[in-house]
Scaffold this motif. Sequence first.
Motif, PDB file in Angstrom:
ATOM      1  N   ARG A 235      62.452  -0.841  56.875  1.00  0.00           N
ATOM      2  CA  ARG A 235      61.023  -1.025  57.181  1.00  0.00           C
ATOM      3  C   ARG A 235      60.172   0.101  56.612  1.00  0.00           C
ATOM      4  O   ARG A 235      58.959  -0.021  56.513  1.00  0.00           O
ATOM      5  CB  ARG A 235      60.823  -1.152  58.692  1.00  0.00           C
ATOM      6  CG  ARG A 235      61.262  -2.502  59.241  1.00  0.00           C
ATOM      7  CD  ARG A 235      60.915  -2.657  60.717  1.00  0.00           C
ATOM      8  NE  ARG A 235      61.128  -4.027  61.175  1.00  0.00           N
ATOM      9  CZ  ARG A 235      62.289  -4.495  61.606  1.00  0.00           C
ATOM     10  NH1 ARG A 235      63.345  -3.681  61.638  1.00  0.00           N
ATOM     11  NH2 ARG A 235      62.417  -5.752  61.988  1.00  0.00           N
ATOM     12  N   LEU A 236      60.802   1.213  56.242  1.00  0.00           N
ATOM     13  CA  LEU A 236      60.057   2.329  55.671  1.00  0.00           C
ATOM     14  C   LEU A 236      59.731   2.109  54.195  1.00  0.00           C
ATOM     15  O   LEU A 236      58.727   2.620  53.696  1.00  0.00           O
ATOM     16  CB  LEU A 236      60.853   3.628  55.842  1.00  0.00           C
ATOM     17  CG  LEU A 236      61.078   4.100  57.278  1.00  0.00           C
ATOM     18  CD1 LEU A 236      61.920   5.373  57.299  1.00  0.00           C
ATOM     19  CD2 LEU A 236      59.746   4.341  57.979  1.00  0.00           C
ATOM     20  N   ASN A 237      60.576   1.356  53.487  1.00  0.00           N
ATOM     21  CA  ASN A 237      60.346   1.174  52.048  1.00  0.00           C
ATOM     22  C   ASN A 237      60.287  -0.293  51.630  1.00  0.00           C
ATOM     23  O   ASN A 237      60.231  -0.586  50.435  1.00  0.00           O
ATOM     24  CB  ASN A 237      61.432   1.898  51.238  1.00  0.00           C
ATOM     25  CG  ASN A 237      62.812   1.291  51.450  1.00  0.00           C
ATOM     26  OD1 ASN A 237      62.968   0.258  52.098  1.00  0.00           O
ATOM     27  ND2 ASN A 237      63.835   1.959  50.924  1.00  0.00           N
TER      28      ASN A 237
ATOM     29  N   ASN B 119      55.433  -9.322  57.989  1.00  0.00           N
ATOM     30  CA  ASN B 119      54.248  -9.570  58.808  1.00  0.00           C
ATOM     31  C   ASN B 119      53.057  -9.807  57.878  1.00  0.00           C
ATOM     32  O   ASN B 119      53.096  -9.463  56.685  1.00  0.00           O
ATOM     33  CB  ASN B 119      53.973  -8.378  59.727  1.00  0.00           C
ATOM     34  CG  ASN B 119      55.065  -8.166  60.743  1.00  0.00           C
ATOM     35  OD1 ASN B 119      55.471  -9.101  61.432  1.00  0.00           O
ATOM     36  ND2 ASN B 119      55.565  -6.935  60.837  1.00  0.00           N
ATOM     37  N   VAL B 120      51.973 -10.362  58.413  1.00  0.00           N
ATOM     38  CA  VAL B 120      50.827 -10.684  57.553  1.00  0.00           C
ATOM     39  C   VAL B 120      50.139  -9.443  57.006  1.00  0.00           C
ATOM     40  O   VAL B 120      49.347  -9.549  56.063  1.00  0.00           O
ATOM     41  CB  VAL B 120      49.806 -11.579  58.295  1.00  0.00           C
ATOM     42  CG1 VAL B 120      50.382 -12.956  58.547  1.00  0.00           C
ATOM     43  CG2 VAL B 120      49.333 -10.930  59.591  1.00  0.00           C
ATOM     44  N   ASP B 121      50.441  -8.261  57.563  1.00  0.00           N
ATOM     45  CA  ASP B 121      49.883  -7.037  56.985  1.00  0.00           C
ATOM     46  C   ASP B 121      50.802  -6.440  55.930  1.00  0.00           C
ATOM     47  O   ASP B 121      50.547  -5.341  55.425  1.00  0.00           O
ATOM     48  CB  ASP B 121      49.588  -6.015  58.077  1.00  0.00           C
ATOM     49  CG  ASP B 121      50.833  -5.561  58.836  1.00  0.00           C
ATOM     50  OD1 ASP B 121      51.954  -6.026  58.508  1.00  0.00           O
ATOM     51  OD2 ASP B 121      50.688  -4.747  59.767  1.00  0.00           O
ATOM     52  N   GLY B 122      51.901  -7.154  55.591  1.00  0.00           N
ATOM     53  CA  GLY B 122      52.792  -6.721  54.522  1.00  0.00           C
ATOM     54  C   GLY B 122      53.985  -5.901  54.967  1.00  0.00           C
ATOM     55  O   GLY B 122      54.861  -5.595  54.145  1.00  0.00           O
ATOM     56  N   ARG B 123      54.080  -5.536  56.254  1.00  0.00           N
ATOM     57  CA  ARG B 123      55.222  -4.762  56.725  1.00  0.00           C
ATOM     58  C   ARG B 123      56.463  -5.654  56.822  1.00  0.00           C
ATOM     59  O   ARG B 123      56.392  -6.780  57.297  1.00  0.00           O
ATOM     60  CB  ARG B 123      54.929  -4.129  58.090  1.00  0.00           C
ATOM     61  CG  ARG B 123      53.879  -3.029  58.056  1.00  0.00           C
ATOM     62  CD  ARG B 123      53.581  -2.463  59.435  1.00  0.00           C
ATOM     63  NE  ARG B 123      53.002  -3.489  60.317  1.00  0.00           N
ATOM     64  CZ  ARG B 123      53.572  -3.918  61.424  1.00  0.00           C
ATOM     65  NH1 ARG B 123      54.752  -3.432  61.806  1.00  0.00           N
ATOM     66  NH2 ARG B 123      52.965  -4.836  62.169  1.00  0.00           N
TER      67      ARG B 123
ATOM     68  N   PRO C 184      54.192  -4.677  48.076  1.00  0.00           N
ATOM     69  CA  PRO C 184      53.265  -3.829  47.313  1.00  0.00           C
ATOM     70  C   PRO C 184      51.844  -4.397  47.376  1.00  0.00           C
ATOM     71  O   PRO C 184      51.611  -5.556  47.040  1.00  0.00           O
ATOM     72  CB  PRO C 184      53.818  -3.887  45.891  1.00  0.00           C
ATOM     73  CG  PRO C 184      55.230  -4.342  46.026  1.00  0.00           C
ATOM     74  CD  PRO C 184      55.260  -5.233  47.225  1.00  0.00           C
ATOM     75  N   GLU C 185      50.914  -3.548  47.804  1.00  0.00           N
ATOM     76  CA  GLU C 185      49.522  -3.990  47.945  1.00  0.00           C
ATOM     77  C   GLU C 185      48.753  -3.850  46.642  1.00  0.00           C
ATOM     78  O   GLU C 185      49.083  -3.043  45.772  1.00  0.00           O
ATOM     79  CB  GLU C 185      48.808  -3.180  49.031  1.00  0.00           C
ATOM     80  CG  GLU C 185      49.147  -3.609  50.439  1.00  0.00           C
ATOM     81  CD  GLU C 185      48.198  -2.998  51.462  1.00  0.00           C
ATOM     82  OE1 GLU C 185      46.959  -3.138  51.295  1.00  0.00           O
ATOM     83  OE2 GLU C 185      48.687  -2.391  52.419  1.00  0.00           O
TER      84      GLU C 185
END
Length: 467
Positions: free
Chosen positions: A160-162, A141-145, A166-167
């Motif tokens: 999806r938890l890991n 997703n665009v938020d990095g998830r 990386p931000e």
Amino acid sequence: MATTLTRDVVRGYGSKDRPLLGELWDRDSVGNNAAMAARGDHQPDRREIDYARYHDPAFFKLELDKIWTRQWLFACREEDIPDIGDRVPLQVGPHSYFIVRSGEDEFKAFHNSCLHRGTMLCAKKESAETIRCPYHAWEWNVDGRLKRIPSHWDFPDITRLNGSLPEVKLDRWGGFLFINADKDAGPLLEALGPMPEHFRDFQPENRYTKARFRKLVHANWKATQEAFQESYHLYATHPEGVPFTGDSQSQYDIFTTPMGAVGREAVPSAVPSMHADSSATALAAGMAFAQVQQVWHYPNAAMPDLDPDKDIRAQVGQWARDVYQDAYGRPNSQPDAVMVDSSLYFLYPHFTLWLSEAVPFVYQFLPHETDPDYCYFDVRLLMPWPEGEPRPPAAEMIEIGEHESIAAMAPAYSFLGMIFDQDMSNLPLVQRGLKAADPAAPHSRLGAYQEGMIQAWHELIDRDIAR
């Protein structure tokens, strides 16, 4: 007439008819703002700079590892990515990141590398509802998830938890987006120092990128930035500006911050240089300044009718406010210092914002991907727009090659394209000359005052490399 700081450093050279910038600001017809009243708190003393710092691959690698991954870096403007899903890459030497608008008023920055096998996720300005690897279609997703992995059954350890991207730290000010790859870095405001206060009335957040180019320069990023950190070169490189630009009367300030420093180079205009001969008058300087502004910014405006028996700069400043208000439908109470002069604020290590309605530029100096003998010089024209109208779209970046002319490739910069070309003509000679110096003394001999910002930047480079 001269003023001094500690160690008897002479802070500029002027005369009664061609005053120092500080004297011009003291008698500004509108009055002082916070920027005009501020003075730096540091006088560097680093007169000799080893030339190897500009071309040695080992030193270049130290800079990339110790500076460019730990300081706040200007990445883009908010208007560059106006819609959710819009994104742009930022290449900093071999390091690559990308910035995405992840919500209506939300932005994220990520390392530009797929978690699967390292493919670059954003190679150019683009837009999509998700972030999708072009190689094997891993998707976020665009938020990095993490959203989807094809054949997920073969990657049971990634969930999806890991599996989020990386931000990189991201912060905002004045419509600018900055990133910092150091997770322990202090907040952006600590790095900006006096800039938010000094630019409060200028409101960079209420401007847009009217034009932009990026030039490949055959010179190290430091040598290229240093060409703009002093006005000492105006006499030889830009002689047409001498009759109406007070280069020797300029003021330089270093403001120390918890992260490093903000340097300011403030150059008076509509006043002759001390290098100009006696035929250069204040009246002619004021008219020359107005003519430049008319041609570039206000083609429908009439030239001012200046009274030689009154303060020329005050008249030019008022003319500039009047034509601004006519053009944009906005009141303007900025002082003459902002309407007429050029104050360049340099944020260590590579960002420059001009506090100037006359020359509203943004500079960005970035190292080459692999070669210390090259860099990128990115220039924006940051303009207001008429009151009541929507924000215009940000101009697309024009790529200009090593041997291409800025004047020819970026006509929106008008005559200043020629000025940039003059600067660019020096830089390859600088880069080659650094390697040709006498081996017994391969170092610079910097001026104590006019080249103080160069000294300060090298002090900070040493500090960062040593830590």
